[in-house]
Design a protein around this motif. Structure first.
Motif, PDB file in Angstrom:
ATOM      1  N   MET A   1     132.140  -2.174 168.996  1.00  0.00           N
ATOM      2  CA  MET A   1     130.934  -2.708 168.369  1.00  0.00           C
ATOM      3  C   MET A   1     130.127  -3.512 169.391  1.00  0.00           C
ATOM      4  O   MET A   1     128.911  -3.374 169.481  1.00  0.00           O
ATOM      5  N   GLN A   2     130.794  -4.349 170.162  1.00  0.00           N
ATOM      6  CA  GLN A   2     130.094  -5.150 171.163  1.00  0.00           C
ATOM      7  C   GLN A   2     129.460  -4.256 172.223  1.00  0.00           C
ATOM      8  O   GLN A   2     128.343  -4.524 172.674  1.00  0.00           O
ATOM      9  N   ASN A   3     130.138  -3.185 172.618  1.00  0.00           N
ATOM     10  CA  ASN A   3     129.565  -2.245 173.582  1.00  0.00           C
ATOM     11  C   ASN A   3     128.289  -1.609 173.038  1.00  0.00           C
ATOM     12  O   ASN A   3     127.299  -1.465 173.759  1.00  0.00           O
ATOM     13  N   LEU A   4     128.317  -1.223 171.753  1.00  0.00           N
ATOM     14  CA  LEU A   4     127.125  -0.630 171.138  1.00  0.00           C
ATOM     15  C   LEU A   4     125.989  -1.653 171.070  1.00  0.00           C
ATOM     16  O   LEU A   4     124.834  -1.318 171.351  1.00  0.00           O
ATOM     17  N   LEU A   5     126.304  -2.892 170.684  1.00  0.00           N
ATOM     18  CA  LEU A   5     125.276  -3.932 170.642  1.00  0.00           C
ATOM     19  C   LEU A   5     124.664  -4.145 172.028  1.00  0.00           C
ATOM     20  O   LEU A   5     123.440  -4.294 172.163  1.00  0.00           O
ATOM     21  N   ASN A   6     125.494  -4.134 173.067  1.00  0.00           N
ATOM     22  CA  ASN A   6     124.998  -4.293 174.441  1.00  0.00           C
ATOM     23  C   ASN A   6     124.115  -3.112 174.850  1.00  0.00           C
ATOM     24  O   ASN A   6     123.073  -3.303 175.483  1.00  0.00           O
ATOM     25  N   GLN A   7     124.529  -1.898 174.494  1.00  0.00           N
ATOM     26  CA  GLN A   7     123.733  -0.708 174.813  1.00  0.00           C
ATOM     27  C   GLN A   7     122.362  -0.779 174.148  1.00  0.00           C
ATOM     28  O   GLN A   7     121.335  -0.500 174.765  1.00  0.00           O
ATOM     29  N   GLY A   8     122.374  -1.159 172.866  1.00  0.00           N
ATOM     30  CA  GLY A   8     121.113  -1.270 172.138  1.00  0.00           C
ATOM     31  C   GLY A   8     120.194  -2.306 172.758  1.00  0.00           C
ATOM     32  O   GLY A   8     118.991  -2.071 172.918  1.00  0.00           O
ATOM     33  N   ALA A   9     120.753  -3.457 173.114  1.00  0.00           N
ATOM     34  CA  ALA A   9     119.950  -4.517 173.732  1.00  0.00           C
ATOM     35  C   ALA A   9     119.375  -4.054 175.065  1.00  0.00           C
ATOM     36  O   ALA A   9     118.203  -4.337 175.378  1.00  0.00           O
ATOM     37  N   ASP A  10     120.173  -3.351 175.854  1.00  0.00           N
ATOM     38  CA  ASP A  10     119.680  -2.830 177.138  1.00  0.00           C
ATOM     39  C   ASP A  10     118.516  -1.867 176.927  1.00  0.00           C
ATOM     40  O   ASP A  10     117.522  -1.905 177.656  1.00  0.00           O
ATOM     41  N   LEU A  11     118.640  -0.997 175.926  1.00  0.00           N
ATOM     42  CA  LEU A  11     117.572  -0.039 175.643  1.00  0.00           C
ATOM     43  C   LEU A  11     116.304  -0.746 175.158  1.00  0.00           C
ATOM     44  O   LEU A  11     115.197  -0.352 175.525  1.00  0.00           O
ATOM     45  N   LEU A  12     116.463  -1.787 174.355  1.00  0.00           N
ATOM     46  CA  LEU A  12     115.300  -2.569 173.924  1.00  0.00           C
ATOM     47  C   LEU A  12     114.626  -3.217 175.132  1.00  0.00           C
ATOM     48  O   LEU A  12     113.389  -3.211 175.234  1.00  0.00           O
ATOM     49  N   ASP A  13     115.420  -3.769 176.053  1.00  0.00           N
ATOM     50  CA  ASP A  13     114.870  -4.392 177.267  1.00  0.00           C
ATOM     51  C   ASP A  13     114.074  -3.401 178.105  1.00  0.00           C
ATOM     52  O   ASP A  13     113.146  -3.778 178.805  1.00  0.00           O
ATOM     53  N   GLN A  14     114.459  -2.125 178.024  1.00  0.00           N
ATOM     54  CA  GLN A  14     113.794  -1.068 178.793  1.00  0.00           C
ATOM     55  C   GLN A  14     112.677  -0.395 177.993  1.00  0.00           C
ATOM     56  O   GLN A  14     112.134   0.624 178.419  1.00  0.00           O
ATOM     57  N   ASN A  15     112.361  -0.949 176.813  1.00  0.00           N
ATOM     58  CA  ASN A  15     111.320  -0.409 175.925  1.00  0.00           C
ATOM     59  C   ASN A  15     111.616   1.019 175.477  1.00  0.00           C
ATOM     60  O   ASN A  15     110.697   1.784 175.175  1.00  0.00           O
ATOM     61  N   GLN A  16     112.879   1.378 175.425  1.00  0.00           N
ATOM     62  CA  GLN A  16     113.294   2.698 174.944  1.00  0.00           C
ATOM     63  C   GLN A  16     113.662   2.559 173.458  1.00  0.00           C
ATOM     64  O   GLN A  16     114.824   2.609 173.074  1.00  0.00           O
ATOM     65  N   TYR A  17     112.631   2.387 172.639  1.00  0.00           N
ATOM     66  CA  TYR A  17     112.824   2.021 171.246  1.00  0.00           C
ATOM     67  C   TYR A  17     113.485   3.120 170.406  1.00  0.00           C
ATOM     68  O   TYR A  17     114.314   2.828 169.546  1.00  0.00           O
ATOM     69  N   ALA A  18     113.134   4.364 170.645  1.00  0.00           N
ATOM     70  CA  ALA A  18     113.724   5.458 169.869  1.00  0.00           C
ATOM     71  C   ALA A  18     115.225   5.576 170.155  1.00  0.00           C
ATOM     72  O   ALA A  18     116.033   5.751 169.232  1.00  0.00           O
ATOM     73  N   ALA A  19     115.594   5.453 171.418  1.00  0.00           N
ATOM     74  CA  ALA A  19     117.017   5.517 171.782  1.00  0.00           C
ATOM     75  C   ALA A  19     117.766   4.306 171.228  1.00  0.00           C
ATOM     76  O   ALA A  19     118.889   4.431 170.733  1.00  0.00           O
ATOM     77  N   ALA A  20     117.137   3.131 171.303  1.00  0.00           N
ATOM     78  CA  ALA A  20     117.762   1.922 170.767  1.00  0.00           C
ATOM     79  C   ALA A  20     117.955   2.057 169.261  1.00  0.00           C
ATOM     80  O   ALA A  20     118.996   1.654 168.729  1.00  0.00           O
ATOM     81  N   LEU A  21     116.968   2.622 168.577  1.00  0.00           N
ATOM     82  CA  LEU A  21     117.063   2.797 167.126  1.00  0.00           C
ATOM     83  C   LEU A  21     118.290   3.620 166.760  1.00  0.00           C
ATOM     84  O   LEU A  21     119.019   3.288 165.816  1.00  0.00           O
ATOM     85  N   LYS A  22     118.566   4.664 167.514  1.00  0.00           N
ATOM     86  CA  LYS A  22     119.751   5.497 167.245  1.00  0.00           C
ATOM     87  C   LYS A  22     121.037   4.688 167.394  1.00  0.00           C
ATOM     88  O   LYS A  22     121.967   4.840 166.605  1.00  0.00           O
ATOM     89  N   ILE A  23     121.097   3.851 168.401  1.00  0.00           N
ATOM     90  CA  ILE A  23     122.284   3.012 168.613  1.00  0.00           C
ATOM     91  C   ILE A  23     122.458   2.049 167.442  1.00  0.00           C
ATOM     92  O   ILE A  23     123.549   1.901 166.892  1.00  0.00           O
ATOM     93  N   TYR A  24     121.367   1.387 167.051  1.00  0.00           N
ATOM     94  CA  TYR A  24     121.473   0.409 165.966  1.00  0.00           C
ATOM     95  C   TYR A  24     121.771   1.076 164.626  1.00  0.00           C
ATOM     96  O   TYR A  24     122.472   0.505 163.796  1.00  0.00           O
ATOM     97  N   GLN A  25     121.278   2.288 164.423  1.00  0.00           N
ATOM     98  CA  GLN A  25     121.628   3.019 163.200  1.00  0.00           C
ATOM     99  C   GLN A  25     123.126   3.326 163.183  1.00  0.00           C
ATOM    100  O   GLN A  25     123.772   3.268 162.134  1.00  0.00           O
ATOM    101  N   GLN A  26     123.668   3.638 164.342  1.00  0.00           N
ATOM    102  CA  GLN A  26     125.106   3.888 164.453  1.00  0.00           C
ATOM    103  C   GLN A  26     125.893   2.605 164.136  1.00  0.00           C
ATOM    104  O   GLN A  26     126.899   2.650 163.431  1.00  0.00           O
TER     105      GLN A  26
END
Length: 138
Positions: A51-76
């Motif tokens: 879970m923490q790894n997924l949260l970190n991945q999502g945060a990294d994607l948000l920092d990179q403005n990759q919102y669609a990819a981040a959305l998939k992570i957070y939905q997971q």
């Protein structure tokens, strides 16, 4: 035997791999040779790390403005644990970045409903409400 007890017995049997909770109480080991309580602890530790790894991945994607990819992570994350407010906050910021403001409002509302102490949930909710043309809660 009450229905609750039957459910608990079934759950313990599934989680520990034993046919009865007495085996757990008697300290029997699994085929791996480890005590069932150790196996459960290892399982939940692995789940928390995932879970923490997924949260970190999502945060990294948000920092990179990759919102669609981040959305998939957070939905997971939400699918894995709908009671995790950080998953809802991340989904809210992902939707906000995609300019899907009404959906972002709903995600932030769920986040603050789960944990009203998370400042980022309230900040996101305020921003999303404002950009959705609803500067106040309904």
């Amino acid at each position: 035997m009450p229905l609750q007890r039957i459910g608990l017995t079934a759950l313990l049997s599934i989680l520990t791999g034993f046919s009865s909770p007495t085996a757990l109480a008697q300290g029997r080991t699994l085929d791996s040779g480890r005590h069932p309580a150790i196996e459960l602890t290892a399982y939940y530790t692995t789940q928390a790390q995932s879970m923490q790894n997924l949260l970190n991945q999502g945060a990294d994607l948000l920092d990179q403005n990759q919102y669609a990819a981040a959305l998939k992570i957070y939905q997971q994350i939400i699918q894995l644990d709908p009671s995790e407010p950080k998953g809802w906050i991340g989904q809210g910021f992902s939707l906000y970045g995609l300019e899907r403001f009404p959906e972002a409002v709903k995600a932030f509302e769920q986040a603050v409903k789960l944990d009203s102490e998370l400042t980022w949930g309230w900040i996101g909710l305020g921003n999303a409400l404002d950009d959705a043309g609803q500067p106040e809660l309904p």
